[in-house]
Design a protein around this motif. Structure first.
Motif, PDB file in Angstrom:
ATOM      1  N   SER A   7      27.279 -70.394  45.939  1.00  0.00           N
ATOM      2  CA  SER A   7      26.625 -70.136  47.219  1.00  0.00           C
ATOM      3  C   SER A   7      27.533 -69.216  48.030  1.00  0.00           C
ATOM      4  O   SER A   7      28.745 -69.392  48.035  1.00  0.00           O
ATOM      5  CB  SER A   7      26.398 -71.436  47.994  1.00  0.00           C
ATOM      6  OG  SER A   7      25.495 -72.295  47.338  1.00  0.00           O
ATOM      7  N   VAL A   8      26.952 -68.249  48.719  1.00  0.00           N
ATOM      8  CA  VAL A   8      27.725 -67.327  49.544  1.00  0.00           C
ATOM      9  C   VAL A   8      27.229 -67.414  50.979  1.00  0.00           C
ATOM     10  O   VAL A   8      26.031 -67.243  51.244  1.00  0.00           O
ATOM     11  CB  VAL A   8      27.613 -65.869  49.051  1.00  0.00           C
ATOM     12  CG1 VAL A   8      28.490 -64.955  49.903  1.00  0.00           C
ATOM     13  CG2 VAL A   8      28.009 -65.769  47.582  1.00  0.00           C
ATOM     14  N   VAL A   9      28.139 -67.693  51.899  1.00  0.00           N
ATOM     15  CA  VAL A   9      27.814 -67.811  53.322  1.00  0.00           C
ATOM     16  C   VAL A   9      28.324 -66.568  54.046  1.00  0.00           C
ATOM     17  O   VAL A   9      29.489 -66.180  53.880  1.00  0.00           O
ATOM     18  CB  VAL A   9      28.440 -69.084  53.923  1.00  0.00           C
ATOM     19  CG1 VAL A   9      28.263 -69.117  55.442  1.00  0.00           C
ATOM     20  CG2 VAL A   9      27.832 -70.324  53.284  1.00  0.00           C
ATOM     21  N   VAL A  10      27.448 -65.955  54.843  1.00  0.00           N
ATOM     22  CA  VAL A  10      27.803 -64.737  55.583  1.00  0.00           C
ATOM     23  C   VAL A  10      27.498 -64.950  57.068  1.00  0.00           C
ATOM     24  O   VAL A  10      26.358 -64.746  57.501  1.00  0.00           O
ATOM     25  CB  VAL A  10      27.040 -63.508  55.063  1.00  0.00           C
ATOM     26  CG1 VAL A  10      27.576 -62.236  55.719  1.00  0.00           C
ATOM     27  CG2 VAL A  10      27.108 -63.406  53.543  1.00  0.00           C
ATOM     28  N   PRO A  11      28.471 -65.372  57.881  1.00  0.00           N
ATOM     29  CA  PRO A  11      28.247 -65.444  59.323  1.00  0.00           C
ATOM     30  C   PRO A  11      28.079 -64.042  59.887  1.00  0.00           C
ATOM     31  O   PRO A  11      28.765 -63.106  59.455  1.00  0.00           O
ATOM     32  CB  PRO A  11      29.534 -66.102  59.859  1.00  0.00           C
ATOM     33  CG  PRO A  11      30.191 -66.710  58.657  1.00  0.00           C
ATOM     34  CD  PRO A  11      29.812 -65.834  57.505  1.00  0.00           C
ATOM     35  N   THR A  12      27.180 -63.866  60.848  1.00  0.00           N
ATOM     36  CA  THR A  12      26.947 -62.519  61.364  1.00  0.00           C
ATOM     37  C   THR A  12      26.579 -62.554  62.836  1.00  0.00           C
ATOM     38  O   THR A  12      25.874 -63.455  63.302  1.00  0.00           O
ATOM     39  CB  THR A  12      25.833 -61.816  60.551  1.00  0.00           C
ATOM     40  OG1 THR A  12      25.719 -60.463  60.952  1.00  0.00           O
ATOM     41  CG2 THR A  12      24.502 -62.520  60.716  1.00  0.00           C
ATOM     42  N   PHE A  13      27.094 -61.569  63.557  1.00  0.00           N
ATOM     43  CA  PHE A  13      26.779 -61.382  64.971  1.00  0.00           C
ATOM     44  C   PHE A  13      26.775 -59.887  65.277  1.00  0.00           C
ATOM     45  O   PHE A  13      27.814 -59.236  65.228  1.00  0.00           O
ATOM     46  CB  PHE A  13      27.802 -62.105  65.859  1.00  0.00           C
ATOM     47  CG  PHE A  13      27.676 -61.768  67.322  1.00  0.00           C
ATOM     48  CD1 PHE A  13      26.567 -62.192  68.041  1.00  0.00           C
ATOM     49  CD2 PHE A  13      28.647 -61.027  67.969  1.00  0.00           C
ATOM     50  CE1 PHE A  13      26.428 -61.881  69.393  1.00  0.00           C
ATOM     51  CE2 PHE A  13      28.529 -60.707  69.314  1.00  0.00           C
ATOM     52  CZ  PHE A  13      27.416 -61.132  70.031  1.00  0.00           C
ATOM     53  N   ASN A  14      25.579 -59.344  65.526  1.00  0.00           N
ATOM     54  CA  ASN A  14      25.428 -57.921  65.845  1.00  0.00           C
ATOM     55  C   ASN A  14      26.117 -57.027  64.812  1.00  0.00           C
ATOM     56  O   ASN A  14      27.000 -56.237  65.122  1.00  0.00           O
ATOM     57  CB  ASN A  14      25.974 -57.622  67.240  1.00  0.00           C
ATOM     58  CG  ASN A  14      25.076 -58.165  68.341  1.00  0.00           C
ATOM     59  OD1 ASN A  14      23.936 -58.543  68.092  1.00  0.00           O
ATOM     60  ND2 ASN A  14      25.578 -58.196  69.560  1.00  0.00           N
ATOM     61  N   GLU A  15      25.665 -57.164  63.561  1.00  0.00           N
ATOM     62  CA  GLU A  15      26.286 -56.432  62.454  1.00  0.00           C
ATOM     63  C   GLU A  15      25.292 -55.503  61.762  1.00  0.00           C
ATOM     64  O   GLU A  15      25.312 -55.359  60.539  1.00  0.00           O
ATOM     65  CB  GLU A  15      26.871 -57.425  61.438  1.00  0.00           C
ATOM     66  CG  GLU A  15      27.949 -58.329  61.987  1.00  0.00           C
ATOM     67  CD  GLU A  15      29.265 -57.600  62.205  1.00  0.00           C
ATOM     68  OE1 GLU A  15      29.299 -56.362  62.052  1.00  0.00           O
ATOM     69  OE2 GLU A  15      30.259 -58.261  62.528  1.00  0.00           O
ATOM     70  N   GLU A  16      24.424 -54.853  62.522  1.00  0.00           N
ATOM     71  CA  GLU A  16      23.408 -54.004  61.921  1.00  0.00           C
ATOM     72  C   GLU A  16      23.997 -52.835  61.136  1.00  0.00           C
ATOM     73  O   GLU A  16      23.363 -52.325  60.207  1.00  0.00           O
ATOM     74  CB  GLU A  16      22.464 -53.465  63.001  1.00  0.00           C
ATOM     75  CG  GLU A  16      23.138 -52.583  64.044  1.00  0.00           C
ATOM     76  CD  GLU A  16      22.178 -52.081  65.115  1.00  0.00           C
ATOM     77  OE1 GLU A  16      21.007 -52.515  65.109  1.00  0.00           O
ATOM     78  OE2 GLU A  16      22.608 -51.266  65.959  1.00  0.00           O
TER      79      GLU A  16
END
Length: 299
Positions: A7-16
């Motif tokens: 499983s791969v978790v990718v936290p993201t915040f305003n990463e367009e």
């Protein structure tokens, strides 16, 4: 352990600007990736729309939301929501190499005695005018340097270099599911600490070992390296603070008195070079040093 277990978790915040390339590379490795969990942490740009284009094409990719602002909250939500026996956490700007998932799975498959509770690899910034030279110097002076251990690949007697490290590297770290469940209530929710250092020390304090694999080195964006020197110092103080929380007083002193001054000096030099560099022409111009930049490295 099945080959499709990660499983791969990718936290993201305003990463367009970066999330699309990150997911594109991961989606090419679905032979070994069970699922990709993107955690949207209140993005206000087109991040969610870009992720949606991938979820439509690949059922293994899904997006969840975490409204509490901060990397630790997004990370925990993703790790809790993932279902594989092995879970990786990377950043939105992480660019994994083609063999990344396979190498992780094969390494853990070969670890039949569960000697390693977690593992990580380095993140090397791409697009820098000086390559990895300053990163190599920084690694040499790190108070948390690795110790080499010999092991073998799955199904072979060929030895590979594995380094035992006291901490993990957030842009490229992997935990066994049972390891995460064991340390879930130990990891700090403080945003003024290095969450990856905290996680690695929690693994150690629970009796586990962290492996460092040079073979899974990933690319990360150099954008955070353009932060101001005061902003960089504020960020790096998180290291001795994290070590103090874990009562690693000797390490904390070494980090504050030796590592922090050294890496700050290197950052100041690096900052001048990066700001002067023109990616379009491949040359340097003194006038570019004064161009505006934004601090983006606070946890």
């Amino acid at each position: 352990m099945d080959s499709k277990c990660l499983s791969v978790v990718v936290p993201t915040f305003n990463e367009e600007e970066v999330i699309g390339e990150c997911l594109e590379r991961l989606s090419r490795q679905l032979d070994h990736i069970l699922e990709i969990v993107v955690v949207d942490n209140n993005s206000t740009d087109k991040t969610a729309d870009i992720v949606a284009t991938f979820t439509e094409r690949h059922p293994e990719i899904r997006m969840i939301s975490e409204t509490r602002q901060g990397l630790v909250f997004a990370r925990n939500a993703g790790l809790d929501a993932s279902g594989g026996p092995v879970v990786a956490r990377i950043d939105s700007d992480t660019l994994v190499p083609p063999h990344w998932a396979r190498t992780i799975v094969e390494f853990l498959q070969s670890d039949t005695e569960h000697r390693w509770a977690a593992l990580c690899g380095r993140g090397e910034a791409y697009g820098l005018p000086y390559g990895s030279a300053l990163s190599d110097v920084k690694e040499r002076f790190s108070p948390l340097r690795a110790r080499r251990v010999k092991t073998s690949r799955a199904g072979t007697s060929t030895p590979i270099d594995v380094k035992s490290v006291p901490v993990l590297y957030g842009s490229n770290m992997v935990l066994r599911r049972e390891t995460w469940l064991q340390i879930r209530d130990r990891v700090s929710l403080r945003r003024d600490l290095f969450e990856d250092v905290d996680t690695g020390l929690c693994v150690k304090e629970s009796g586990g070992r962290n492996a460092f694999l040079p073979d899974i080195t990933v690319g990360v964006s150099p954008r955070r390296m353009e932060t101001s020197v005061p902003g960089f110092v504020t960020y790096m103080i998180c290291l001795p603070r994290t070590l103090l929380v874990h009562r690693r007083f000797g390490w904390a002193a070494l980090a504050a008195l030796v590592y922090l001054p050294t890496v700050t000096t290197l950052h100041a030099v690096r900052l001048v070079v990066i700001r002067a560099y023109d990616k379009e022409t491949g040359g340097f111009a003194a006038k570019n040093v004064l161009r505006p930049t934004h601090d983006r490295i606070m946890p």
